[in-house]
Design an enzyme around this catalytic site. Structure first.
Site, PDB file in Angstrom:
ATOM      1  N   GLU A  28       0.640  -1.237  -0.025  1.00 52.16           N
ATOM      2  CA  GLU A  28      -0.183  -0.024   0.015  1.00 52.16           C
ATOM      3  C   GLU A  28       0.924   1.404   0.081  1.00 52.16           C
ATOM      4  OE1 GLU A  28      -3.289   0.221  -0.524  1.00 52.16           O
ATOM      5  OE2 GLU A  28      -2.613   2.263  -0.860  1.00 52.16           O
ATOM      6  N   LYS A  81       8.449  -1.673  -2.230  1.00 52.11           N
ATOM      7  CA  LYS A  81       7.602  -0.813  -1.514  1.00 52.11           C
ATOM      8  C   LYS A  81       8.605  -0.288  -0.164  1.00 52.11           C
ATOM      9  CE  LYS A  81       4.897   0.865   1.711  1.00 52.11           C
ATOM     10  NZ  LYS A  81       4.218   2.134   1.560  1.00 52.11           N
ATOM     11  N   CYS A  87       6.034   4.391   9.490  1.00 55.65           N
ATOM     12  CA  CYS A  87       6.692   3.572   8.368  1.00 55.65           C
ATOM     13  C   CYS A  87       7.953   3.932   8.004  1.00 55.65           C
ATOM     14  CB  CYS A  87       5.903   3.450   7.164  1.00 55.65           C
ATOM     15  SG  CYS A  87       4.268   2.694   7.803  1.00 55.65           S
TER      16      CYS A  87
HETATM   17  P1  NAD Z   1      -2.277  -0.825  12.595  1.00 54.71           P
HETATM   18  O1  NAD Z   1      -1.230  -0.919  13.693  1.00 54.71           O
HETATM   19  O2  NAD Z   1      -3.010   0.602  12.522  1.00 54.71           O
HETATM   20  O3  NAD Z   1      -3.144  -1.827  12.111  1.00 54.71           O
HETATM   21  C1  NAD Z   1      -2.843  -3.198  12.272  1.00 54.71           C
HETATM   22  C2  NAD Z   1      -4.152  -4.010  12.851  1.00 54.71           C
HETATM   23  O4  NAD Z   1      -3.662  -5.279  12.670  1.00 54.71           O
HETATM   24  C3  NAD Z   1      -4.274  -3.724  14.422  1.00 54.71           C
HETATM   25  O5  NAD Z   1      -5.438  -3.172  14.693  1.00 54.71           O
HETATM   26  C4  NAD Z   1      -4.124  -5.018  15.228  1.00 54.71           C
HETATM   27  O6  NAD Z   1      -4.983  -5.288  16.275  1.00 54.71           O
HETATM   28  C5  NAD Z   1      -4.482  -6.023  13.964  1.00 54.71           C
HETATM   29  N1  NAD Z   1      -3.693  -7.401  14.124  1.00 54.71           N
HETATM   30  C6  NAD Z   1      -2.459  -7.637  14.157  1.00 54.71           C
HETATM   31  N2  NAD Z   1      -2.345  -9.182  14.267  1.00 54.71           N
HETATM   32  C7  NAD Z   1      -3.674  -9.560  14.108  1.00 54.71           C
HETATM   33  C8  NAD Z   1      -4.293 -10.935  13.890  1.00 54.71           C
HETATM   34  N3  NAD Z   1      -3.383 -12.017  14.118  1.00 54.71           N
HETATM   35  N4  NAD Z   1      -5.582 -11.007  13.935  1.00 54.71           N
HETATM   36  C9  NAD Z   1      -6.274  -9.923  13.591  1.00 54.71           C
HETATM   37  N5  NAD Z   1      -5.747  -8.616  13.987  1.00 54.71           N
HETATM   38  C10 NAD Z   1      -4.715  -8.559  13.924  1.00 54.71           C
HETATM   39  O7  NAD Z   1      -1.070  -0.579  11.525  1.00 54.71           O
HETATM   40  P2  NAD Z   1      -1.283   0.016   9.833  1.00 54.71           P
HETATM   41  O8  NAD Z   1      -0.631   1.321   9.905  1.00 54.71           O
HETATM   42  O9  NAD Z   1      -2.366  -0.222   9.190  1.00 54.71           O
HETATM   43  O10 NAD Z   1      -0.007  -0.799   9.071  1.00 54.71           O
HETATM   44  C11 NAD Z   1      -0.442  -2.045   8.602  1.00 54.71           C
HETATM   45  C12 NAD Z   1       0.817  -2.397   7.642  1.00 54.71           C
HETATM   46  O11 NAD Z   1       0.771  -1.598   6.254  1.00 54.71           O
HETATM   47  C13 NAD Z   1       2.079  -2.263   8.176  1.00 54.71           C
HETATM   48  O12 NAD Z   1       3.172  -3.387   7.594  1.00 54.71           O
HETATM   49  C14 NAD Z   1       2.574  -0.952   7.637  1.00 54.71           C
HETATM   50  O13 NAD Z   1       4.022  -0.855   7.189  1.00 54.71           O
HETATM   51  C15 NAD Z   1       1.937  -0.974   6.177  1.00 54.71           C
HETATM   52  N6  NAD Z   1       1.567   0.512   5.636  1.00 54.71           N
HETATM   53  C16 NAD Z   1       1.138   1.450   6.600  1.00 54.71           C
HETATM   54  C17 NAD Z   1       0.772   2.811   6.202  1.00 54.71           C
HETATM   55  C18 NAD Z   1       0.170   3.814   7.004  1.00 54.71           C
HETATM   56  O14 NAD Z   1       0.031   4.893   6.374  1.00 54.71           O
HETATM   57  N7  NAD Z   1      -0.051   3.720   8.277  1.00 54.71           N
HETATM   58  C19 NAD Z   1       0.939   3.064   4.604  1.00 54.71           C
HETATM   59  C20 NAD Z   1       1.513   1.980   3.609  1.00 54.71           C
HETATM   60  C21 NAD Z   1       1.597   0.720   4.368  1.00 54.71           C
HETATM   61  C1  UGA Z   2       4.345   7.693   3.900  1.00 56.09           C
HETATM   62  C2  UGA Z   2       4.502   7.512   2.342  1.00 56.09           C
HETATM   63  O1  UGA Z   2       4.382   8.945   1.906  1.00 56.09           O
HETATM   64  C3  UGA Z   2       3.340   6.402   1.834  1.00 56.09           C
HETATM   65  O2  UGA Z   2       3.480   6.517   0.478  1.00 56.09           O
HETATM   66  C4  UGA Z   2       3.446   5.251   2.391  1.00 56.09           C
HETATM   67  O3  UGA Z   2       2.489   4.485   1.881  1.00 56.09           O
HETATM   68  C5  UGA Z   2       3.386   5.480   3.832  1.00 56.09           C
HETATM   69  O4  UGA Z   2       4.571   6.209   4.448  1.00 56.09           O
HETATM   70  C6  UGA Z   2       3.633   3.848   4.738  1.00 56.09           C
HETATM   71  O5  UGA Z   2       4.260   3.097   4.088  1.00 56.09           O
HETATM   72  O6  UGA Z   2       3.362   4.068   5.919  1.00 56.09           O
HETATM   73  P1  UGA Z   2       3.033   8.842   5.664  1.00 56.09           P
HETATM   74  O7  UGA Z   2       4.061   8.376   6.702  1.00 56.09           O
HETATM   75  O8  UGA Z   2       1.738   8.460   6.044  1.00 56.09           O
HETATM   76  O9  UGA Z   2       3.112   8.234   4.172  1.00 56.09           O
HETATM   77  O10 UGA Z   2       3.040  10.518   5.471  1.00 56.09           O
HETATM   78  P2  UGA Z   2       4.041  11.285   4.408  1.00 56.09           P
HETATM   79  O11 UGA Z   2       3.289  12.248   3.739  1.00 56.09           O
HETATM   80  O12 UGA Z   2       4.938  10.450   3.770  1.00 56.09           O
HETATM   81  O13 UGA Z   2       4.754  12.003   5.670  1.00 56.09           O
HETATM   82  C7  UGA Z   2       5.909  11.570   6.538  1.00 56.09           C
HETATM   83  C8  UGA Z   2       6.488  12.480   7.174  1.00 56.09           C
HETATM   84  O14 UGA Z   2       7.279  13.177   6.626  1.00 56.09           O
HETATM   85  C9  UGA Z   2       5.372  13.261   8.162  1.00 56.09           C
HETATM   86  O15 UGA Z   2       5.885  13.614   9.269  1.00 56.09           O
HETATM   87  C10 UGA Z   2       5.683  14.623   7.294  1.00 56.09           C
HETATM   88  O16 UGA Z   2       5.484  15.770   8.150  1.00 56.09           O
HETATM   89  C11 UGA Z   2       6.977  14.599   6.869  1.00 56.09           C
HETATM   90  N1  UGA Z   2       7.566  15.423   5.598  1.00 56.09           N
HETATM   91  C12 UGA Z   2       6.800  14.870   4.482  1.00 56.09           C
HETATM   92  C13 UGA Z   2       8.468  16.309   5.611  1.00 56.09           C
HETATM   93  O17 UGA Z   2       8.954  16.502   6.650  1.00 56.09           O
HETATM   94  N2  UGA Z   2       8.553  16.978   4.366  1.00 56.09           N
HETATM   95  C14 UGA Z   2       8.144  16.715   3.204  1.00 56.09           C
HETATM   96  O18 UGA Z   2       8.408  17.609   2.300  1.00 56.09           O
HETATM   97  C15 UGA Z   2       7.055  15.707   3.295  1.00 56.09           C
END
Ligand code: NAD
Ligand code: UGA
Length: 461
Positions: free
Chosen positions: A162, A221, A277
């Protein structure tokens, strides 16, 4: 395989919004989002859409449209694993805190637990989609677990990382730059890829759906996040050079970004990137490189984190040096706790590290954030520091009402409301001398100085 039922394990920041959009765009598919966290599922089911566990502009509207029609949230993980033709694994993959790879490698215990549970419960063939961000070759591990624990059922594994960013998740999901799908290059693998392509192509143009092998998808990713974070550390490192030389980082950033080969995104100076992340994914990349004996490569990527921590530390130092130099009461109003605007997520927010530095230097902090609450602040600070003393931190509901208590304001998150404050009115009430530390470079320097504030930004004077 025709997909009628989808199950997503993990109702977090990715699982919730992503599945809401998949359900909205595919009304003929039932989407079940499951989680073991009962409170979270209750919140996703709550009648009052302000109580959803994830705050994202536009999310409530999509949930309202699809929930109860073909989008469901449940704690009955086994039931929906069994029912589903396709299962997304969207659980957390934090940095390991013990064992081999501690402090660097991604902890795959949740992914592995899901894989075992899927194997145990499944009675019919399924496509398993890795949505979580994982180290390259994790799909191989998932395959092994599934085969070892259930040899009666045929599982196809796909990688579909994602790329949404919090705060803009709904737009990112609606019009993604690309959807990446990795799969096996066998006949069955290709069929599985096609099933997922079909789901996304309900709203994403085919040319934006990229298919690759499993490992390219997994590694892309991790490296996409590393590239984005690298740009922020690059510009942040330059902000310090600007402060020494008199160049202005906003002007430098604009000049660099106008080169079409470089581009202007992710060149905004800040007190440091946060979020769940960037740090964990870079640590993971560093771990992979070191495990392969590539120390120079590992050192190169690790430097991004060194600069990020340095930026937070030097911002904190600006504050306590100012207090000392001007002999001020050691008390600061921090505006913003979320790691960026338009989210209630504070994981790895720069505000946590800056606050910890300030507290260690005997400075009392008062915090305001429009979407994060005091419990979360206490959780974040005690997670970082075992000796965290709650009484040194106050959470306030209306910063302007109490503004006469402060000489110093530090902007930690770029929430629009801070930009839109009536700064002249604030100046008339705040204690003098009045200092503003702009950790996001969002305020107009000239205007603030004209009002009477002492302005301290990053890389600009
Ligand atoms: P999160 O902590 O918000 O959500 C994860 C959920 O999974 C939790 O609610 C937890 O209770 C649940 N969980 C864990 N183990 C479980 C199990 N065995 N059965 C049922 N539920 C279970 O995490 P997130 O931010 O959604 O991130 C999830 C993944 O996506 C991570 O690998 C992260 O790196 C990736 N990712 C996150 C973002 C972001 O913006 N947060 C963006 C891109 C990718
Ligand atoms: C980031 C990536 O942008 C997503 O593509 C990815 O899916 C995600 O991580 C993930 O894998 O979790 P996110 O962390 O939600 O997304 O938000 P960003 O907009 O990337 O910002 C990350 C941090 O960098 C924030 O603290 C933001 O304030 C900071 N940032 C961003 C800066 O300091 N300067 C910039 O120019 C941009």
């Amino acid at each position: 395989m025709k997909i009628r039922n989808i199950c997503c394990i993990g109702a977090g920041y990715v699982g919730g919004p992503t599945m809401a959009v998949i359900a909205q765009k595919n009304p003929n598919i039932d989407v079940y989002v499951v989680d073991m966290n009962v409170d979270k599922i209750n919140a996703w089911n709550s009648k009052n859409l302000h109580n959803l566990p994830v705050y994202e502009p536009g999310l409530a509207k999509v949930v309202k449209e699809a929930r109860g029609r073909n989008l469901f949230f449940s704690v009955d993980v086994n039931k929906y694993i069994d029912l589903a033709d396709m299962i997304f694994i969207s659980v957390n993959t934090p940095t390991k805190i013990s064992g081999e790879g501690k402090g660097y490698a991604a902890d795959l215990k949740y992914v592995e637990a899901c894989s075992k549970q899927i194997a145990k419960v499944s009675k019919a063939d399924k496509i398993i989609v890795e949505k979580s961000t994982v180290p390259v070759r994790t799909s191989e591990k998932i395959k092994q677990i599934l085969r070892l624990n259930n040899s009666d059922v045929n599982f196809q594994i796909l990688s579909n990382p994602e790329f949404l960013a919090e705060g803009t998740a709904m737009r990112d999901l609606e019009i993604p730059d690309r959807v990446l799908i990795g799969g096996d290059e066998t006949k069955e693998g290709k069929k599985a890829i096609e099933s997922l392509v079909k789901i996304y192509s309900s709203w994403v143009p085919k040319e934006n759906i990229l298919t690759t092998n499993l490992w390219s998808s997994e590694l892309s990713k991790l490296t996409a996040n590393a590239f984005l974070a690298q740009r922020i550390s690059s510009i942040n490192s330059l902000s310090e050079i600007c402060e020494k030389t008199g160049a202005d980082i906003e002007e430098v950033s604009k000049a660099i970004g106008m080169d079409s080969r470089i581009g202007s995104s992710f060149l905004k100076t800040s007190v440091g990137f946060g979020g769940s992340c960037f740090q964990k994914d870079i640590l993971n990349l560093v771990y992979i490189a070191r495990s392969e004996g590539l120390d120079k490569v590992a050192d190169y990527w690790e430097q991004i984190l060194v600069i990020n921590a340095h930026q937070r530390d030097r911002f904190s130092k600006k504050i306590y040096d100012c207090i000392k130099k001007n002999n001020l009461e050691p008390r600061v109003l921090l505006l913003g706790w979320a790691f960026k605007k338009d989210t209630n997520d504070s994981r790895e927010s720069a505000a946590i590290y800056v606050s910890d530095n300030l507290i260690k230097n005997g400075i009392t902090i008062d915090i305001y954030d429009p979407k994060v609450n005091k419990d979360q602040v206490d959780f974040d600070l005690s997670y970082l520091n075992d000796n965290y003393n709650k009484s040194l931190v106050k959470f306030i509901k209306d910063p302007i009402l109490n503004i006469s208590n402060y000489n110093l304001i530090a902007i930690m998150t770029e929430w629009d409301e801070f930009k839109n404050y009536e700064w002249n009115k604030i100046y008339s009430k705040i204690k003098k001398p009045a200092f503003i530390f702009d950790g996001r470079n969002i305020l107009e320097i000239k205007k603030l100085k004209k009002i009477g504030f002492n302005y301290i930004g990053l890389g600009r004077k």
